[in-house]
Design a protein around this motif. Structure first.
Motif, PDB file in Angstrom:
ATOM      1  N   PRO A 138     -15.926   0.236  -9.221  1.00 32.86           N
ATOM      2  CA  PRO A 138     -16.074  -1.222  -9.092  1.00 32.86           C
ATOM      3  C   PRO A 138     -14.726  -1.937  -8.940  1.00 32.86           C
ATOM      4  CG  PRO A 138     -17.479  -0.428 -10.848  1.00 32.86           C
ATOM      5  CD  PRO A 138     -16.632   0.716 -10.408  1.00 32.86           C
ATOM      6  N   ARG A 139     -13.713  -1.480  -9.683  1.00 32.01           N
ATOM      7  CA  ARG A 139     -12.376  -2.074  -9.548  1.00 32.01           C
ATOM      8  C   ARG A 139     -11.828  -1.845  -8.144  1.00 32.01           C
ATOM      9  NH1 ARG A 139      -9.434  -0.209 -15.179  1.00 32.01           N
ATOM     10  NH2 ARG A 139     -10.776  -1.423 -16.549  1.00 32.01           N
ATOM     11  N   LEU A 140     -12.003  -0.624  -7.637  1.00 28.46           N
ATOM     12  CA  LEU A 140     -11.548  -0.305  -6.284  1.00 28.46           C
ATOM     13  C   LEU A 140     -12.254  -1.179  -5.262  1.00 28.46           C
ATOM     14  CD1 LEU A 140      -9.803   1.607  -4.548  1.00 28.46           C
ATOM     15  CD2 LEU A 140     -11.793   3.116  -4.442  1.00 28.46           C
ATOM     16  N   GLY A 141     -13.543  -1.444  -5.487  1.00 25.14           N
ATOM     17  CA  GLY A 141     -14.293  -2.306  -4.579  1.00 25.14           C
ATOM     18  C   GLY A 141     -13.771  -3.729  -4.577  1.00 25.14           C
ATOM     19  N   VAL A 142     -13.468  -4.267  -5.759  1.00 20.99           N
ATOM     20  CA  VAL A 142     -12.957  -5.638  -5.856  1.00 20.99           C
ATOM     21  C   VAL A 142     -11.586  -5.736  -5.180  1.00 20.99           C
ATOM     22  CG1 VAL A 142     -12.122  -7.396  -7.476  1.00 20.99           C
ATOM     23  CG2 VAL A 142     -14.288  -6.241  -7.889  1.00 20.99           C
ATOM     24  N   ILE A 143     -10.733  -4.757  -5.413  1.00 21.26           N
ATOM     25  CA  ILE A 143      -9.389  -4.778  -4.820  1.00 21.26           C
ATOM     26  C   ILE A 143      -9.485  -4.667  -3.301  1.00 21.26           C
ATOM     27  CG2 ILE A 143      -7.214  -3.506  -4.686  1.00 21.26           C
ATOM     28  CD1 ILE A 143      -7.700  -2.777  -7.682  1.00 21.26           C
ATOM     29  N   SER A 144     -10.360  -3.797  -2.814  1.00 30.12           N
ATOM     30  CA  SER A 144     -10.537  -3.650  -1.367  1.00 30.12           C
ATOM     31  C   SER A 144     -11.119  -4.910  -0.754  1.00 30.12           C
ATOM     32  CB  SER A 144     -11.448  -2.462  -1.063  1.00 30.12           C
ATOM     33  OG  SER A 144     -10.910  -1.281  -1.579  1.00 30.12           O
ATOM     34  N   PHE A 145     -12.081  -5.523  -1.437  1.00 38.97           N
ATOM     35  CA  PHE A 145     -12.670  -6.763  -0.947  1.00 38.97           C
ATOM     36  C   PHE A 145     -11.629  -7.874  -0.882  1.00 38.97           C
ATOM     37  CE2 PHE A 145     -15.281 -10.639  -1.469  1.00 38.97           C
ATOM     38  CZ  PHE A 145     -16.031 -10.522  -0.307  1.00 38.97           C
ATOM     39  N   ALA A 146     -10.720  -7.918  -1.840  1.00 39.16           N
ATOM     40  CA  ALA A 146      -9.643  -8.912  -1.805  1.00 39.16           C
ATOM     41  C   ALA A 146      -8.762  -8.696  -0.572  1.00 39.16           C
ATOM     42  CB  ALA A 146      -8.808  -8.831  -3.077  1.00 39.16           C
ATOM     43  N   GLY A 147      -8.508  -7.428  -0.216  1.00 40.68           N
ATOM     44  CA  GLY A 147      -7.729  -7.150   0.986  1.00 40.68           C
ATOM     45  C   GLY A 147      -8.454  -7.585   2.250  1.00 40.68           C
ATOM     46  N   MET A 175      -4.562  -8.395  -2.686  1.00 45.00           N
ATOM     47  CA  MET A 175      -4.814  -7.107  -3.331  1.00 45.00           C
ATOM     48  C   MET A 175      -3.936  -6.947  -4.568  1.00 45.00           C
ATOM     49  SD  MET A 175      -5.262  -4.610  -0.047  1.00 45.00           S
ATOM     50  CE  MET A 175      -5.466  -3.120  -0.973  1.00 45.00           C
ATOM     51  N   GLY A 176      -2.710  -7.430  -4.493  1.00 44.91           N
ATOM     52  CA  GLY A 176      -1.828  -7.381  -5.656  1.00 44.91           C
ATOM     53  C   GLY A 176      -2.353  -8.210  -6.810  1.00 44.91           C
ATOM     54  N   MET A 177      -2.875  -9.401  -6.485  1.00 39.60           N
ATOM     55  CA  MET A 177      -3.438 -10.242  -7.554  1.00 39.60           C
ATOM     56  C   MET A 177      -4.676  -9.600  -8.168  1.00 39.60           C
ATOM     57  SD  MET A 177      -2.902 -14.196  -6.397  1.00 39.60           S
ATOM     58  CE  MET A 177      -3.503 -14.073  -4.734  1.00 39.60           C
TER      59      MET A 177
END
Length: 149
Positions: free
Chosen positions: A77-86, A108-110
């Motif tokens: 789920p964390r990977l999904g949120v970070i990827s979605f931010a990108g 992605m950094g945030m």
């Protein structure tokens, strides 16, 4: 005309004289021969280093594969949120190429810093000191150019 014998032909091989271009290329090849030999040796050494590096990389990727087989709780789920931010950063970065580099990386950094705050603080400290060093070097270079004129 005889069916079984052919008339004797007198052929003579005549070598064409070399042109200026051919002579120039020949001289260039002779001059460059030590350098090409050095490059071949360096290429061989690089090839050997790459073979050793590939064994190190295979270990790295096998560890990564094992990590993805048994990830910590909440990793995907964390990977999904970070990827979605990108992806949102790419969507917002219409126009210039610089925006297309900065917006996704910043978002992605945030998103990553929300999930991994201690690592974000450590990276920010290192990045801050490096940025300060680079700015100081730039200031010194500009000051040296300013004093020369």
């Amino acid at each position: 005309l005889s069916l079984y014998s052919s008339p004797a032909r007198e052929t003579k091989y005549v070598e064409n004289p070399k042109t200026e271009l051919e002579e120039g290329v020949s001289r260039l090849r002779h001059v460059m021969e030590p350098y090409t030999a050095w490059c071949q040796v360096q290429w061989f050494v690089l090839h050997l280093v790459m073979l050793q590096g590939s064994t190190l990389c295979s270990g790295f990727f096998s560890e990564g594969y094992e990590f993805l087989q048994k990830p910590p709780a909440g990793f995907y789920p964390r990977l999904g949120v970070i990827s979605f931010a990108g992806i949102i950063g790419l969507f917002l970065a219409r126009g210039s190429k610089i925006k297309k580099l900065v917006y996704p990386a910043a978002l992605m950094g945030m998103a990553t810093s929300m999930y991994y705050p201690q690592q974000a603080v450590a990276i920010a400290k290192v990045a801050g000191t490096q940025l300060y060093d680079w700015s100081l070097q730039g200031y010194i270079a500009v000051e040296a150019l300013w004093k020369d004129t």
